[in-house]
Scaffold this motif. Structure first.
Motif, short mmCIF file in Angstrom:
data_model
loop_
_atom_site.label_atom_id
_atom_site.label_comp_id
_atom_site.label_asym_id
_atom_site.label_seq_id
_atom_site.Cartn_x
_atom_site.Cartn_y
_atom_site.Cartn_z
N MET A 1 54.51 39.06 16.01
CA MET A 1 53.11 38.88 16.79
C MET A 1 51.98 39.92 16.39
N THR A 2 50.85 39.18 16.14
CA THR A 2 49.80 40.23 15.71
C THR A 2 48.60 40.19 16.85
N LEU A 3 48.19 41.05 17.17
CA LEU A 3 47.22 41.23 18.35
C LEU A 3 46.05 41.71 17.76
N LYS A 4 44.77 41.32 18.13
CA LYS A 4 43.45 41.76 17.56
C LYS A 4 42.63 41.73 18.84
N ALA A 5 41.60 42.66 18.67
CA ALA A 5 40.74 42.81 19.72
C ALA A 5 39.04 42.99 19.18
N PHE A 6 38.23 42.19 19.65
CA PHE A 6 37.01 42.43 19.52
C PHE A 6 35.97 42.47 20.68
N ARG A 7 35.07 43.48 20.52
CA ARG A 7 34.23 43.88 21.37
C ARG A 7 32.65 43.44 21.46
N GLY A 8 32.07 42.82 22.11
CA GLY A 8 30.44 42.47 21.91
C GLY A 8 30.18 41.75 23.24
N ALA A 9 28.80 41.14 23.12
CA ALA A 9 28.58 40.11 24.20
C ALA A 9 28.87 38.82 23.83
N PHE A 10 29.72 38.22 24.92
CA PHE A 10 30.28 36.87 24.66
C PHE A 10 29.64 35.92 25.64
N LEU A 11 29.32 34.76 24.73
CA LEU A 11 28.91 33.47 25.54
C LEU A 11 29.70 32.23 25.18
N ASP A 12 30.24 31.64 26.17
CA ASP A 12 30.92 30.38 26.08
C ASP A 12 30.54 29.45 27.39
N PHE A 13 31.06 28.29 27.37
CA PHE A 13 31.06 27.28 28.61
C PHE A 13 32.38 27.02 29.05
N VAL A 14 32.44 26.87 30.30
CA VAL A 14 33.59 26.60 31.00
C VAL A 14 33.55 25.13 31.62
N ASP A 15 32.30 24.53 31.71
CA ASP A 15 32.17 23.51 32.12
C ASP A 15 30.91 22.81 31.39
N ASP A 16 30.31 21.50 32.01
CA ASP A 16 29.27 20.81 31.28
C ASP A 16 28.12 21.28 32.23
N PRO A 17 27.02 21.77 31.35
CA PRO A 17 25.63 22.20 32.15
C PRO A 17 24.95 21.10 32.41
N PHE A 18 25.33 19.82 32.00
CA PHE A 18 24.55 18.58 32.42
C PHE A 18 24.74 18.25 33.63
N TYR A 19 25.76 18.63 34.06
CA TYR A 19 26.65 18.05 35.52
C TYR A 19 26.83 19.22 36.31
N ALA A 20 27.16 20.32 35.88
CA ALA A 20 27.57 21.68 36.68
C ALA A 20 26.44 22.52 36.83
N SER A 21 26.33 23.39 37.75
CA SER A 21 25.34 24.63 37.82
C SER A 21 25.55 25.46 36.57
N GLU A 22 24.40 26.09 36.17
CA GLU A 22 24.67 27.22 35.35
C GLU A 22 25.66 28.16 35.92
N ALA A 23 25.59 28.46 36.87
CA ALA A 23 26.67 29.47 37.30
C ALA A 23 28.26 29.07 37.27
N ASP A 24 28.29 27.77 37.39
CA ASP A 24 29.69 27.15 37.18
C ASP A 24 30.11 26.76 35.63
N SER A 25 28.87 26.62 34.90
CA SER A 25 29.20 26.54 33.57
C SER A 25 29.27 27.27 32.50
N VAL A 26 28.25 28.26 32.65
CA VAL A 26 28.18 29.30 31.53
C VAL A 26 28.90 30.61 31.78
#
Ligand code: GUN
Ligand code: ZN
Length: 447
Positions: A1-26
């Motif tokens: 098992m190999t573990l790695k770690a990365f530190r920084g500012a992260f942006l991804d989406f957990v839902d679709d911002p065309f339908y969900a609010s920014e708070a719920d998608s970003v």
């Protein structure tokens, strides 16, 4: 098992911002920590809350950078790499004048290999980690592409192009050879490493009824492979399809009658679609690849993104570069042109909506949302490190490298998407391994 770690500012989406609010998608973590296990995401969270979990682990830190999931290009042609930016023609003339002669060169496996290698390096350099790719009619060009993708451990989808009419003789197959060659290629490549297969009729103009019917038969035999084609791009093309298929209700119906419209079907363009066709694509859970640089370059028209992303009849949408009808490998530039297309239609596209299309939205369009597209635990860790200050002008526009809030990130991400290209891609990781690094930046003494 190999573990790695990365530190920084992260942006991804957990839902679709065309339908969900920014708070719920970003999801935005100005100081985040991403932990990987054997190339897959183990967890993503705030650095302060997770730091104890990586005691003894060396952390790769990217101060002043924005880390995002790798970009997903939902429509591109690897053999058209060398003929990008060919002057002065719209679709049908452009195909016969520039595209078909170029694709003829891919009969030569060694040539196909050389271009596939260059093409995949360009994708990584531009931060694209997954793509749905047209090859040519020659099976050896499919082998060349998949061999090169496999060497790089990439998740790529591609298939042999099917064409049995209205193309030069050297580029045509028959309904039967198209069927048997595609079947052999599916057995050879589908689910080999991270590779997936797409049955790929070029478009209704270059396939007979019989060829489309056999493609549909093959799709029914292998329901988990993709179907990838062009649809309703250009007005003259739509007119020609109506003449060639007088018994069909419309362009999409040509594919529908052949059993080619399903939940693994991806249609490039869809600029000229009727309301009924949007409705049908929604019902069938099919996807559209929106290719703005191509639609503008070939004068095809302005895609109706608002219609595709309606609440009543939502259609899955990803962004495609469509190189070489498209003019850039950069998904940032593609997002920028998508914004301009919506502006010309009197509409808008936020940076978060555009970047969603380039990541999780693309994954959903390719039915890969359980595999990649964001940093959810268990997903494959293909990700990119973006430099919002990549050029002197970008550094002036984005003076604060790490946006302290989502509101400030919205502005910074928008400027990055409008101005950025491959220069803004500092590094690209595949399954947690460094696959590309911007050497220019390194020479300038960066981290
Ligand atoms: N329609 C049929 N073939 C093609 C192609 O190669 N590029 C584009 N943009 N449209 C097509
Ligand atoms: Zn295309």
């Amino acid at each position: 098992m190999t573990l790695k770690a990365f530190r920084g500012a992260f942006l991804d989406f957990v839902d679709d911002p065309f339908y969900a609010s920014e708070a719920d998608s970003v999801r935005y973590l100005p100081d985040g920590l991403l932990i990987l296990e054997d190339g897959n995401v183990k967890t993503l969270g705030a650095y302060e809350s997770l730091r104890e979990r990586c005691a003894g682990l060396s952390i790769t830190a990217y101060p002043d950078r924005l880390i995002m999931p790798g970009f997903i290009d939902t429509h591109i042609h690897f053999p058209q790499t060398e003929m990008i930016a060919a002057y002065g023609a719209q679709l049908l003339e452009w195909l016969s004048k520039y595209t078909f002669p170029t694709e003829g060169k891919f009969k030569d496996k060694a040539y196909a290999q050389e271009i596939a290698s260059f093409f995949l390096d360009e994708l990584l350099k531009h931060g694209t980690t997954t793509a749905l790719v047209f090859t040519t009619v020659y099976p050896q060009s499919v082998d060349a592409f998949f061999e090169e993708a496999s060497r790089r451990h990439l998740r790529m989808i591609a298939g042999k192009v099917l064409m049995d009419r209205r193309a030069p003789d050297f580029l045509t197959d028959t309904p039967e050879t198209a069927y048997t060659a595609s079947k052999q290629l599916i057995e050879k490549w589908h689910k080999h490493d991270r590779l997936l297969y797409a049955i790929t009729p070029r478009f209704a103009v270059t396939s007979s009824d019989e060829q489309l019917r056999l493609a549909g038969k093959l799709l029914a035999e292998f329901p988990d492979v993709y179907m990838h084609t062009h649809l309703s791009e250009n007005v003259n093309e739509v007119r020609l399809v109506a003449e060639l298929f007088p018994e069909s209700k419309g362009y999409l119906d040509v594919y529908d009658r052949a059993g080619l419209v399903g939940d693994k079907s991806v249609f490039a363009h869809g600029v000229q679609l009727t309301d009924a066709e949007f409705q049908r694509l929604s019902e069938a859970h099919s996807a559209i690849a929106f290719c703005p640089t191509s639609n503008l370059f070939l004068g095809s028209g302005l895609f109706n993104l608002k219609k595709a992303k309606s609440v009543e009849a939502p259609v899955k949408v990803g962004l495609g570069t469509d190189v070489g009808g498209g003019t850039s490998f950069s998904m940032l530039q593609t997002a920028s042109e998508a914004y301009k297309v919506t502006q010309l239609r009197g509409e808008n596209l936020s940076a978060f909506q555009a970047l969603f299309l380039a990541t999780l939205g693309g994954a959903r369009a390719l039915s890969l949302e359980n595999t990649l597209g964001n940093f959810e635990p268990g997903k494959e860790a293909d990700f990119i490190v973006i430099d919002p200050k990549a050029t002197p002008l970008m550094a002036r526009r984005n003076p604060t490298a790490i946006a302290p809030s989502v509101a400030e990130l919205a502005d910074q991400a928008f400027a990055t998407m409008m101005m950025g290209d491959d220069r803004a891609i500092h590094a690209t990781y595949i399954m947690g391994e460094l696959a590309y690094e911007n050497k220019v930046y390194k020479q300038m003494g960066g981290a």
